[in-house]
Structures are given as C-alpha cells and as structure tokens.
Design an enzyme around this catalytic site. Structure first.
Site, short mmCIF file in Angstrom:
data_model
loop_
_atom_site.label_atom_id
_atom_site.label_comp_id
_atom_site.label_asym_id
_atom_site.label_seq_id
_atom_site.Cartn_x
_atom_site.Cartn_y
_atom_site.Cartn_z
N GLY A 1 -9.62 -6.31 4.30
CA GLY A 1 -10.83 -5.64 4.37
C GLY A 1 -11.92 -6.07 3.88
N SER B 1 -1.14 -9.38 -3.02
CA SER B 1 -2.49 -8.87 -1.99
C SER B 1 -1.90 -10.32 -0.93
CB SER B 1 -3.67 -9.39 -2.50
OG SER B 1 -4.65 -9.66 -1.78
N SER B 2 -2.07 -9.75 0.34
CA SER B 2 -1.82 -10.86 1.39
C SER B 2 -3.30 -11.69 1.53
CB SER B 2 -1.93 -10.15 2.67
OG SER B 2 -0.49 -9.27 2.56
N SER C 1 -7.72 -5.14 -0.91
CA SER C 1 -6.67 -5.56 -1.46
C SER C 1 -5.84 -4.43 -2.52
CB SER C 1 -6.94 -6.59 -2.29
OG SER C 1 -5.81 -7.09 -2.89
N GLY C 2 -4.89 -4.01 -2.41
CA GLY C 2 -4.28 -2.95 -3.19
C GLY C 2 -4.18 -1.44 -2.44
N THR D 1 0.09 -3.64 3.59
CA THR D 1 1.28 -4.12 3.64
C THR D 1 2.47 -3.18 3.95
OG1 THR D 1 0.53 -6.31 2.78
CG2 THR D 1 3.07 -6.09 3.25
N GLU E 1 -14.85 -7.59 1.53
CA GLU E 1 -14.79 -7.80 0.31
C GLU E 1 -16.33 -8.21 -0.27
OE1 GLU E 1 -10.35 -9.96 -0.03
OE2 GLU E 1 -12.26 -11.31 -0.40
N ASN F 1 -4.97 -6.14 -7.01
CA ASN F 1 -3.44 -6.04 -6.30
C ASN F 1 -2.59 -7.27 -6.77
OD1 ASN F 1 -1.14 -5.34 -5.00
ND2 ASN F 1 -2.17 -5.57 -2.85
#
Length: 1477
Positions: free
Chosen positions: A445, A220-221, A166-167, A171, A447, A217
């Site tokens: 990704g 974040s998606s 994330s970050g 995206t 985690e 982030n």
C-alpha cells in the site's frame, strides 16, 4: 484531468439549534456533539465529552441519530455518506467483530489481530457458494464468488486487487481468496497435488525469502505478487502463475532498527547444528547484514521450527534436496560476504581485505559459491576498463569496494529470488489452452515514513497507477447504478490523478526519465539530480521543493504529500551487472550458482542499452495495468486498526489516513458528486412518511408517495429510479430537519396534553379527598348516637337469651333419658339373636363336613380310572406308530443296500470283462510274435489297458473299504435315532392324551401347537405310495431350482403391491428362501440376483419417491424378517422353538430333529430328493406342514451360512441407500423454498412501516405472506402420503422427517445469522407465522409419523422468539441464555443481538452491558475452534441401525400373503399358497 460535465449542485446541509453533528478533533479525528447556538456562519457545539467549541458551519457534518445500533453492512446505505459517518460505522462494526464492510462493491477488511476460525471454515464457504452479492453478510468469500461467477457466466477474466499498508492483513486475505477459489474450482488430484494446493503451498517459500519484519508488521511482504489462477471451460482450475514486482533489494544490505532482514537469513542461523557447522554460521548478531538492527527474534515465533517448515514447503513445491542445499549455500554466502571489510592497500586509492577475519569470510564465501578466492577479491576490489588502445585494471578505494560488495550481495539475492519464483511456476504449470483467469493482486500500500527513499517512490508510483484504475472503476460503477435505475443523469466530474502520473513517468520529462539520464552520466550525483528536478518542475503544482533541504523533494500524491530523500536514488536505480561479478559467478563450479548468472552474448552486450530499476519497474507496472484493464476488477481494501498490532483497539486517525490512502474516501467523494444518498422506496416511506401522512391513506403507489413527500417539502434535484430515491448531498439532512420539526411539534402537543391530563387528574383527586373528609366527620357524629342505642339493645338481648337457654336445657334432659333407656333395650335384643345364630351354624357345619368326605372318595376313584385308560390308549397308538416307522426305515435302508450291491456287481462285471479282454490281447500278441520273421527284433509290447485295469481294481477296493464302514455307520445312526424317537414318544406329558377313535388324529393341545385335526390334512401311513418307489424320470434339483429362481426374480422385479400393510415381494422372497433352505447352504447365487434386482430397480427411479418408497418398504420388511430368522453358524444357545420341551408335539419335534426321515418329509413337498444316490422317497401329503411350528409360516431361527449373512449386510446397505435417496430428494424439493422463507417479501415489510394505515390481518394477505411456507407444508404432506401409501415402517418415516426438520432448522438458522436484513422484528413475525404452519403439520401428522421432528427446529424457534420479544434492553444475559434461548451458544446470541434491528417499532436490541458480557465470554473461549463457530452443520448420516428397526417394528404374519398369478399357477411354489383352515 476532470471527467466531463458537473451535475447541478445539491441542497446545502440544513443545520439548526439542537441538531446532532460531527465536529473535527485533532486526537480522535471526529467527535459528535449537539448545536447549542448559531451565530451567522459559526456555531457553538457542546461535545459529548462536555467541552464546548466554536467552529464554522461549513466544517460540520450531520449525524444520523437513527442509524442502526450495529451499523450497516454496506456504507452506501448510510443516510449521510461522509468521512465521520464512514469512520463511525466501521468502528461500531469492528467492536462487534464484524471485520468486513461493503462500500458498494468494494470490500473493506479490518485486521482483527486475532483468530476468527468460524469465519473461514468449510461450512462458511458452502454458504457463500452461489449466493447473490450483498445477500449475506460482507465477506471476502463473497468477492471471490462474484469474480468466479462473472468469469463462468460472461467468459471474461476477473481480477481481485488486495491493497493496504504493511500489517493490514493483505497476505492473509489473499490466502483466504485462494482457498475459496480452490473450493469452487478445485478438482481431485490425479497425479500428486492439485494446482490450487501447489499455489497455496508456495506461500511459505515466498514468505521466507520475500517477507521481513518492519516497524508495522512482523511478516511484511517486501514485494508485490500477482497470482494468475487459470480455469478450463468447466470452471476447474487448470493452471497458475505467480508474477512478482519490485523486491526490496536494498534490505539485503541495509536494515533499520527495529526491523529485520529477510526471514531466510535468521532461519538459516537457527538451523540444526550440523547445518550451521557446514555453512560456518553463528548467531545473527555476528553478521554485518543482520546486526545493523538489534531485533534478532520475533515474539511467539521459532526460527528453528520455521526453518524445518520451509524445507518441507520446498519439498512440496518440487525443489529437490540438491537445489535446497545450493539455495542455502547462496544465502550463507551472502551473510559471509557482508562480513568482508576493506582497508587501504599499498597503492593509492586501492583496497584489500582489512584483517584475518575478513580474509576468513572471503575464503568462506568463495568456498560456498565454489569460485576462486583470488578472483573474488579482484572482483570486489578492482575494475577493468576497456579502451580502444588497451585494457586498464583500476583499483577501488575501501568505500567503493564496500559498495561493490553490497551490489554483489543484492544482485545474488535478487537472482536467487527470481529463480525461486520461476521454479515455483514451473512446478505449478500453466495451462496454455486456458482462456479465463482470476488474478489476485497482493501488493504494498501507500507508504509515507520519516525517511522515504527510492523504494517508497516506486511503491507510491504503483499506488498512483492503481488509484487511477480504482477511480475509473468506481466512476463506472456509479454510472451503471444510475443506468440500472433508469434515472436522468449527466457525466459526473471527479478529480483525476493523471497529472501526478505524468510527473513521475512521462517521457522525456518525467522523474524516472531524468533519473535514468542522471544514472548514465558517471559524474552525476544526487545533488545534480535534485537540482535538475527543481528546474524542470518548478511550476508543477504536484511537485514541491522543501525550504530547508537542497536534495529532498516532495510530491503531492492523492493520499497526501510525501517528502523523498534523493541521496541514494542513483545507486538504487542502477540495475546493470558489473562484468567482473558476472564473469566470476558464471564460472562457478556450482551449477546452481552458474545457472543464476548465465553468460551474456557479446552481441547482446554491445546492443543493450542502459537498464535501470525504475525503467524495468515501469515496464512491469505497465504490463500489470494491461492485465488488469483486460479483466473485470474487484477491490479489497485492508485496514490496520492500530499500530500496536493488538485486537479491540480502533485508532481513528490511523484508520482515516488508511482510508484516504486506500482510495475509499476518494470513492465517497465520487459518490457525493452525484447522488450519495439512495433509499429504497419502502425505507424512504418508513422514515419520512410522517411528513405527508395524508398520502399514506388507503392503498398507494410507493414511487408516487415518495415524489409527493419530496415535492411537498420543496426538495429539488432529486431523482426517482425504479426501486430507489436518489438524493443530492445535503438533501437527506434537510428532510431530517423537517422530520425533526414535525416530531418536535408532535412532542410539544403530547407534552401539552400530558400536562392537562395531570392537572385534571390532580383536581379530581382533591375533590374526592374533600368529599371523603366530610363523610368521615358526619359518620363520627352518628356513631356516638348509635353506641347508646347498642347498649340498650344488648341488655334486652341478654335477658331474652337467658329465658331461651333455660327452656332448651329442660327439653334436652328429657330427650337424653328417653334415649338411654331405648339404647339398652336394643343391645339386649341384638345379643340374644346373635347367640342363637352361632349355635345353629355350628351344627350345620358339622353335617356338611360329613357329606363332603363321602363325595370325595367316589370321585377320586372314577378320575383315576379314566386317566389310566387314556394313558393306555396313547401308549398303544404310539407303539403302533413307532413300529410302522421302523419298518419303513428298514425298507428304505434295504433299498439303499440293494442299490449299492447292484453297483458293486456292475463294477465286478466290468472288471471281469476287462480281464477277459486282457487275456485275449496277450494271446494275440504271442501269436503275432510267433508268426513274425526272425529278422525282426523282439520288442516288448505294452498293453494300454493294463493301466486302466489296475486303476479300476484300486477303485473297486477303495469302494469296498469306504462303502462298507459307511453303510454300517448309517445303520448305527438310524438305530440310535430310532431309540431317541422312542424315548421322545414315551416322554410325552400326561396332560397330552389321544382320543379313543379308531383312526388316530392329533388334536390342538392347550399350549397352542398345531396337530392333526382334519381328515384332509392327515398322513396316510397305510398308503401304497409310502412304500413304493416312483421310478418316473425327473429333472435334477439344480435345474428346477434355477427355473424357480428365474420365475421369482422376474416376479419381484414388478410392482406387486401390498396385502394389508405387508409388501408382497418381501414376503414371497422370504418364504421361498426359507423353503429352499438357501440360508443354510455354503454356496448359492439367489442372494446376488435378488440384490442386483433391487439395485437395478432403484437406479432407474432415483427421482421417483413413490417407487423409492415401495422398495424401501420391501427391503426394510425383508431385512426385519432376516434379522429375526438368521443366526450365525455355531450358536451355542437353542431357541425356544428348538428346545426339547415336554409340551412339543411329536411331529413338531420330528420337523426339528435332523434325521433322514424328517429330511425326506420336507423335501418331498418339492417332489424331489437332494441326495441323488438314494432313491426318491415316496410322496407324502404334507399340506399340514404350513401349520406346524417348524413350517415356513412361523419365524424360526436357522443357522445361517456366510452367503446369507452377506446378503443381510447388502440388504442393510440398500435400506440405508434408499433411505438417503428419499431424504435427499425431499431436501432438494424444499431447498429453493427455504431461501424464500427466511425473509419476508418486500411488499409485506413495506406494509408494516410506521405511519402506515394498511393492515395485513385479512386472510388473503396472510395467505400471500406464508405462500412459501405453505409450499413446504404441501411438499411434506405429499411426501408423507407417498410413504403411507407404500406402507413404509413408521419408524423410518419418523427418522426421515426428523432429519428433514433438522435440515430446515440448519438452513433457516444459518441464513438468519448471515443476513442482517433477516434479523428484524417484522421478519421475525413472518418466520414465526411460517413455523406455526409447520407446527400445525406436525400435529396433524401425529407422533406416529412426525415423532420429535418439531423439536429439531429448536435453534430457529428460539432465535425467532428472541427477535419478536419486547423490551430486549431490560433482559439480562442470564435470562437470555438460560430462559429465552438456552440452546443457542454465546457466539450465536452475540451475532443475533448485534444484527437485530426493529423496522416496525424502532426499538433497540439488548443493552450494551449484555453485549460486553457476551464479548468477555467469547474472548475467554476464543481458543476453542468449535465454540467459535456460530453456524450449524447439517447431519446427513444414517440415524438408525438394524437392531433399532427390528425393535421398532411389530411381528409380521406372512401366512395370509397371496402370491401373484405367475407364481400361484406353478406347482413348484405350492408352499406359498395360504393354508385352508
């Protein structure tokens, strides 16, 4: 499970004292240092920070001290492919704003946390379109281009996998991929928006409902997304679909501080006031689902603005206003649902809404969902149990009711998100006929947090699956590389993660299977589930039981160990719908809510098995892997450089962990298992040629030389491919050690020789100093003796000087006295002579004055007499001429009046005949009435001709009324014009006189106007033809003009060639249009036919530069003639040729004044008369008109009507079109050569390596090097010859070559900035030699044709000058930006400086201080999007106007242009024949 057999082991790393190495550090991961001492298997390292550490040799990695200062764009090019080498290369490139780096065909993208607009504009897309992979700098566009080309050429679907934590920028990277694919496969919108636009426009909607702020982030998606872009056979985007995976449902009800819930909740709370009141909303802190975290707003983000943007995005993707209303009603209902708290009821283990506030939110939720509040309360607080005997309604305790409430909220939100995705897919539309697609996977990704729950378990399971796919792909790429190079190899072993996947998904003993089993038993808890895991996997090396926890478990993933907390695994895995919730919402009065919960058939309910999130996700993941396995994968690994989310911060430990999680280090381990070091032959010789200099003498085979070098140093296990040397792990370090020994020995030899040279130099200096001292002492002794001798000589010299001076004074005195007497005598003599001369002159002047006065009186009288005689003759001739002209005009007028009288008599006769006929008819009618029987009724008879008779009478009366005043007006006009002519004839200046010859002729005056001077060119005013009318039948003017136009069009459509440097076609068109007076008519078709002829001609010859140049010459010449001839109607100013000046001749003014006589004069040359109502004017021999000022040979301005002005505009457009076609044809011709000219051929670069004894100074070698440049020069020369042969105006030629050289400058400069291998010293010398060829061509072409073309290459010239300049580290930024490269921007200088590498002398680029200063300047200017762009744009505009063409071209004399034979033989074109002098 290991893959096949292992290759033999590589040579161990050879580390000696003094070697530069990498050593581990707990803070910065790796730090470089130098080996100070080696003791057995341990070494003492002196680090760069000054500390000394002792570590094992096996934990050290060699450092490449000769690595390029700017890093390498592909990490497979690293001399040492290991973790610290990869990390250092990424750090160097990130500091230079190079955020993309390749590892083979894997792209690593580091998030810059700042805008870099110059990397993603339209021009950059154009550069990467069709470029071979690896030829330009690494870029996400290159990956998309490779996928697209592979799909087009091989007909196979491709996928691009974007991963990262994330970050990391997944995206944004996905958006860039979509934009580039839309650029390649986009098409013009036929009905509304295109497919690619709809896919891109769906992002804001999905981000609003699927993204949230996390610790790492702000956007974040929280779901996985796979976008399938479908293509048709032509490679155009024809459809698309979006697949989503594992939305994080638990976030709806549970949020950790400082994270946020999904964006849509906060957007709705920031909506306009009327929206908030409608949904009964308030600040986010008043809602339970939002106030669990204290973060309500994001820095720099306006939720109110984003709410409106989301509504606009919904409109764009096809969500109607009613559906949007329903969507936000559901979102508001979820917020109110979370504020319903439960307390204990009256019964045991029952629950009711806790207070009035909870009841208010319950009622509001029911209103928003349009369901019954009582039914909603029952669905939350009670459960119905169906037994064979009865239906039992059981109450829930407050805790269970809260769990039921949260379950309902998660279910509603999940169904809403799925509906949005389905709606977007329906709006976009899929292409069922599409056979190829490119999938872009944007997925979470790996985690690993302090608290890891079921979501992290599923996410890491996904990444394990993708990592297995990634490992197999990298393994396959390695094998393909070996096969391509045709080396001998056996299968490589690499560690597979299949055992972890079996641990998670295997049936029946995997973790997911055990979790589903536990969920099916009502009494199962997370403790029993954890104990089941401990018992089942106690012997599995991938499963670890923590010592201090009874419910947690740890899995050893490929990226590291992750400890999971199982306390919520069972609740989060359950996916079944509570029947009460289903019944409640399916019965909603809101069709949208009811549509989210369609009724489930009873058969399906009975037959359906237990459903879980884990099983469903496993099925989705299996489908995704099947899709990926059916496509050709491409990988983009996104990396977040720091957790502060700020630019220019590179955290080594953080990035190293992400490289492990992203599988990049795993790919490196796979490479190290085979041949991690690959070097092209010429690069290997460049670096290690000094180990065997004897094999480099003379000409040699590169492959054989590499083999001899390796064999000489005893290297075993290497492989030689077709173009590269393949080395095992550690062999590069061993060769570097040998190289260091050779260099050390050479350094010691140089030092020894240097010391000897210094000592000898000192000895020679000491000896020279001793000799000098001795010479000085002897000199001092001799100086004393010399001083005594000088004193004696001085005394003798003084005495001699005195005697000589005395003698000289006596001589001077004698000479002076003689001179004084002589001077007095000469002055006296001169004065006497002067006085005598002046006296004689005065007497002579007096006599001369008397003679002049007498002569002047006689001459004046004679001159006056001659002048009066001439004036008399002239006036007599003019009077006779005027009388004759008046008689002729009166005769013509009489003829006109007679004709009108005849016409009136004929009309009167017709009237009389009609009257007689009418009388007869009336009499016949009366007779018929009398003879008729009396029974017949009397009926009135109407004579049909009565109306005709009356109309004829009216017409006769109107003609009389109209013709009589018109004739009187004509008479008056003729008389007034005669008066004007008489006045003009009298006003002729006295200096224009006529001779006394009996037949008057008009001679050429001093002012240069043409008058009658030849008997063959005179007007015979006494000829009978002047007064007799020609009554022969003749074709009408329109028919004859039509025939003439047909002949003209037929003639000019052929290649007529040139007369001198004048195009024949343009000249005859102009002369015909002027003669026919086409410019002055309101309607004509000749202009359209000429334009059509030009258009048809150039359509057939678009690639024929010779014919295009011919038509450019003709059209530009014709346009010039029109520009200097036409003026708009009604212009106030009179041109000099039409001004009534005293210097104009009589016939010149007659041709300019518009009266009937002059009109007949000009039209009689055609043998016709335009006015058909008047008799033809007698023919007059006017062959002299061509020589008159008003004739067609002289460019005179005429008042143009609309068709002529439109014709001029159309002709201008065709000049610009033909110019653009010629320019673009030359661009197409030289474009393939430009790609070869920016980079020197590999053979030439290999010949320039260090240690090479070969030379390229010989002429054949030089010619071979610049062959591509000579091809461009040849094309330019041929093109110039073509333009010259067709006499294209030099002004246009200069403009063409200026734009062509600008195109060359743009292409070469952009290629230089995008390809690092081009920014080398030797390549700079190659391009410099090519530019010298262009300069020579410009010099030979001269300024007349080349103009300022050479100046257009200023960017590439200065860039190449920077590459080949020496001592770059000593140059300051001011020197570089103002003296060396004043035209280049800071961004361009920065890129060249960071990409530069010296492959010839090994020198470095500019200093680090200069780089830092450039960076500061770029940061200050980062807001300016224009300044951020370092690429140039090609200017394809038309660089000239009609006025510029007119000013640049000289006057054109069209009098001597010979018409073609077809026209010359036609009498109607006799005016085109050149005049006879």
């Amino acid at each position: 499970m290991p893959q096949s057999i292992c290759i033999e082991l590589g040579t161990p790393v050879n580390i000696i004292v003094g070697s530069h190495v990498w050593v581990e550090d707990p803070e910065v991961a790796w730090i470089d240092g130098q080996v100070a001492k080696i003791s057995g298997q341990e070494a003492e390292i002196e680090r760069n920070d000054g500390k000394k550490v002792v570590t094992k040799l096996s934990k050290l990695y060699p450092k490449d001290t000769e690595a390029p200062a700017g890093g390498v764009d592909d990490m497979t090019k690293l001399s040492y492919l290991h973790e610290p080498g990869v990390l250092e290369n990424l750090r160097i490139r990130y500091e230079l704003n190079e955020i993309y780096t390749y590892t083979g065909n894997i792209l690593i993208a580091i998030n810059p946390f700042q805008r870099l607009p110059h990397l993603y504009n339209q021009h950059m897309m154009q550069q990467y379109k069709g470029a071979p992979f690896g030829e330009l700098s690494p870029h996400v566009f290159a990956v998309a281009d490779v996928a697209y080309r592979a799909m087009i050429h091989e007909g196979k679907s491709n996928s691009i996998l974007v991963s990262g934590e994330s970050g990391a920028g997944k995206t944004e990277t996905t958006k860039m991929l979509m934009q580039y694919l839309a650029f390649l496969g986009g098409r013009a919108a036929t009905e509304g928006r295109t497919v690619e636009q709809q896919v891109l426009e769906s992002n804001p909607v999905l981000e609003a409902f699927g993204n949230a702020k996390t610790v790492r982030n702000n956007n974040s998606s929280r779901f996985g997304k796979f976008v399938e872009i479908q293509f048709d056979k032509q490679g155009r985007i024809s459809g698309a679909a979006i697949r989503t995976y594992l939305l994080e449902r638990s976030r709806v009800c549970q949020v950790s501080d400082p994270e946020r819930n999904y964006h849509c909740f906060y957007l709705l709370c920031a909506a306009p006031k009327e929206e908030i009141e409608k949904y009964k909303l308030d600040h986010p802190k008043s809602f339970h689902y939002l106030n669990q975290s204290k973060c309500y707003e994001l820095v720099g983000v306006s939720d109110a603005h984003d709410y409106l943007a989301t509504r606009r995005a919904m409109d764009i993707v096809g969500i109607s206003k009613a559906e949007q209303e329903a969507i936000f009603r559901v979102v508001a209902a979820i917020l109110h649902l979370g504020n319903i708290d439960f307390g204990k009821g009256k019964e045991v283990d029952s629950s009711i809404p806790k207070d009035n506030k909870s009841k208010f939110h319950l009622k509001t939720t029911a209103e928003l969902l349009m369901c019954d509040p009582v039914a909603l309360e029952d669905a939350l607080c009670k459960r119905v149990m169906i037994t064979p005997e009865e239906v039992i309604k059981r109450s829930l305790d407050p805790l269970s009711a809260a769990v039921s409430r949260d379950g309902l909220a998660k279910t509603i939100y999940s169904r809403l998100f799925d509906w949005l995705v389905d709606k977007i897919n329906k709006s976009i539309g899929q292409d069922p006929k599409s056979k190829c697609l490119i999938g872009v996977l944007d997925i979470y990704g790996f985690e690993s947090f302090k608290h890891n729950s079921f979501e992290q378990f599923c996410i890491n399971f996904t990444n394990e699956k993708l990592q297995q796919h990634f490992n197999q792909h990298v393994f396959k790429m390695e094998q393909e590389e070996y096969t391509k190079e045709e080396i001998n190899w056996s299968y490589i072993e690499f560690v597979d993660n299949q055992d972890v996947l079996d641990l998670i998904e295997k049936k029946p003993g995997g973790i997911i299977a055990l979790l589903d089993e536990a969920c099916m038993f009502p009494k199962s808890t997370h403790e029993t589930f954890s104990n089941k895991l401990y018992q089942t996997f106690k012997n599995n090396k991938r499963f670890i039981k923590p010592k201090l926890s009874r419910t947690n478990f740890t899995i050893a993933h490929y990226a590291g160990e992750v400890q999971y907390q199982s306390d919520q695994f069972l609740d989060k895995n359950k996916d079944y719908m509570v029947p009460e919730h289903q019944d409640l919402l399916s019965a909603s009065k809101c069709s949208f809510v009811a549509g989210l919960f369609p009724p489930i058939p009873e058969e399906a309910t009975k037959s359906s098995k237990f459903s879980s999130i884990g099983s469903r996700f496993k099925l989705q993941l299996q489908q995704l892997m099947e899709t990926l396995n059916a496509t050709e994968p491409h990988y983009v690994r996104c990396v977040k450089p720091n957790n502060l989310l700020k630019p220019a911060i590179f955290e080594n430990q953080n990035i190293m962990q992400q490289l492990r999680c992203g599988g990049v280090l795993e790919a490196i381990r796979i490479s190290c298992a085979g041949y991690p070091t690959r070097r092209a032959f010429f690069e290997f010789i460049n670096r290690f040629g000094l180990l065997a200099p004897e094999v480099l003498e003379g000409s040699y085979d590169e492959k054989l030389v590499c083999e001899k070098i390796l064999e000489k140093k005893g290297i075993k296990g290497f492989q030689l491919g077709k173009t590269k040397v393949f080395l095992r792990a550690g062999q590069m370090a061993e060769l570097d050690a040998h190289r260091s020994e050779v260099l050390s020995t050479a350094a010691r030899t140089i030092q020894r020789r240097t010391r000897t040279h210094i000592a000898r130099k000192h000895l020679v200096a000491l000896r020279e100093a001793t000799i000098y001292m001795q010479s000085f002492c002897r000199g001092e002794q001799f100086f004393e003796i010399l001083s005594i001798c000088r004193l004696r000589a001085m005394d003798a010299r003084n005495k001699f000087r005195f005697r000589r001076q005395t003698k000289a004074a006596t001589i001077i005195q004698a000479r002076w006295r003689c001179h004084r007497a002589s001077s007095f005598y000469r002055k006296l003599k001169r004065g006497t002579i002067l006085a005598q001369c002046r006296l004689r002159g005065r007497i002579a002047k007096r006599e001369l004055r008397k003679l002049k006065m007498a002569a002047r009186e006689t001459g004046a009288l004679k001159e006056a007499k001659d002048k009066l005689e001439k004036q008399l003759e002239e006036l007599t001739w003019r009077l006779q001429l005027e009388k004759r002209l008046r008689i002729d005009l009166e005769e013509a007028k009489a003829q006109d009046i007679a004709k009108m009288q005849n016409l009136m008599e004929e009309m009167q006769k017709k009237v009389d005949e009609t009257n007689a006929l009418l009388v007869k008819e009336r009499e016949a009618a009366k007779k018929a009435i009398e003879e008729a029987p009396p029974v017949i009724k009397e009926t009135p008879v109407y004579v049909e001709d009565t109306k005709k008779l009356e109309s004829l009478k009216e017409e006769v009366d109107s003609l009389k009324k109209w013709e009589s005043p018109r004739l009187e007006e004509k008479m008056n006009n003729v008389e007034s014009e005669n008066k004007v002519l008489r006045q003009q004839a009298v006003s002729i200046a006295p200096n224009k006189f006529l001779s006394g010859r009996s037949r008057s002729i008009i001679q050429r005056s001093d002012s240069g106007h043409h008058v009658l001077s030849d008997p063959k060119m005179h007007v015979d005013l006494h000829s009978p033809s002047f007064s007799e009318a020609d009554d022969k039948p003749q074709k009408s003017l329109n028919e004859k003009q039509q025939e003439n136009q047909e002949l003209l069009i037929l003639c000019v459509s052929q290649h007529l060639g040139f007369t001198g440097n004048k195009p024949i076609a343009a000249c005859i068109i102009y002369k015909c249009l002027l003669q026919w007076r086409s410019f002055e008519v309101e309607r004509t078709s000749v202009f359209d036919r000429i334009i059509q002829t030009i258009g048809h001609a150039i359509e057939k010859i678009q690639d024929n530069n010779d014919m295009l140049a011919y038509w450019l010459s003709n059209s530009s010449t014709l346009l010039l003639l029109l520009q200097r001839t036409l003026k708009a109607t009604g212009a106030a100013g009179m041109t000099p040729l039409r001004r009534r000046s005293s210097s104009a001749s009589l016939f010149g003014r007659m041709s300019q004044v518009r009266h009937p006589f002059s009109y007949f004069l000009f039209n009689d040359a055609l043998g016709t008369c335009e006015d058909t109502k008047l008799p033809r004017t007698p023919k007059v021999n006017l062959s002299f008109v061509n020589s008159m000022p008003g004739g067609v040979e002289t460019l005179r301005q005429v008042e143009a009507k609309y068709p002529a002005l439109l014709f001029k505009q159309q002709l201008t457009a065709y000049v610009e079109k033909i110019y653009g076609m010629i320019r673009d044809n030359l661009k197409k011709e030289i474009s393939p050569l430009l790609g070869l000219c920016i980079q020197a051929p590999r053979t030439s670069r290999a010949s320039l390596v260090k240690g090479s004894s070969r030379s390229v100074a010989n002429t054949p070698a030089q010619q071979a090097l610049i062959a591509h440049w000579q091809g461009i020069v040849k094309s330019l020369g041929s093109f110039l010859d073509t333009l010259k042969a067709n006499h294209v105006p030099p002004f246009l030629v200069r403009k063409v070559f200026t734009q062509i050289f600008s195109f060359i400058n743009v292409q070469l400069f952009n290629s230089l900035l995008l390809r690092r291998e081009c920014c080398s010293f030797s390549n700079g010398e190659y391009v410099k030699a090519g530019l010298a060829e262009l300069e020579t061509w410009c010099r030979n072409a001269t300024d007349e044709y080349a103009g300022s073309a050479w100046d257009e290459l200023k960017h590439i010239r200065q860039a190449i000058g920077f590459l080949v300049i020496h001592q770059k580290p000593k140059k300051t930024l001011d020197e570089i930006s103002h003296n060396l490269c004043p035209v280049l921007s800071i961004q361009q200088l920065y890129r060249i400086s960071t990409m530069y590498w010296d492959d010839k002398y090994g020198t470095h680029s500019v200093s680090s201080d200069v780089i830092s200063n450039m960076r500061v300047l770029m940061t200050e200017d980062s807001n300016n999007a224009v300044s951020n762009s370092f690429l140039l744009d090609d200017d394809s505009s038309i660089p000239f106007s009609v006025d510029e063409i007119s000013k640049s071209m000289e006057q054109i004399d069209i009098s001597d242009v010979e018409p073609p034979a077809e026209i010359r033989e036609n009498s109607g074109f006799s005016f085109l024949l050149p005049r006879i002098e």
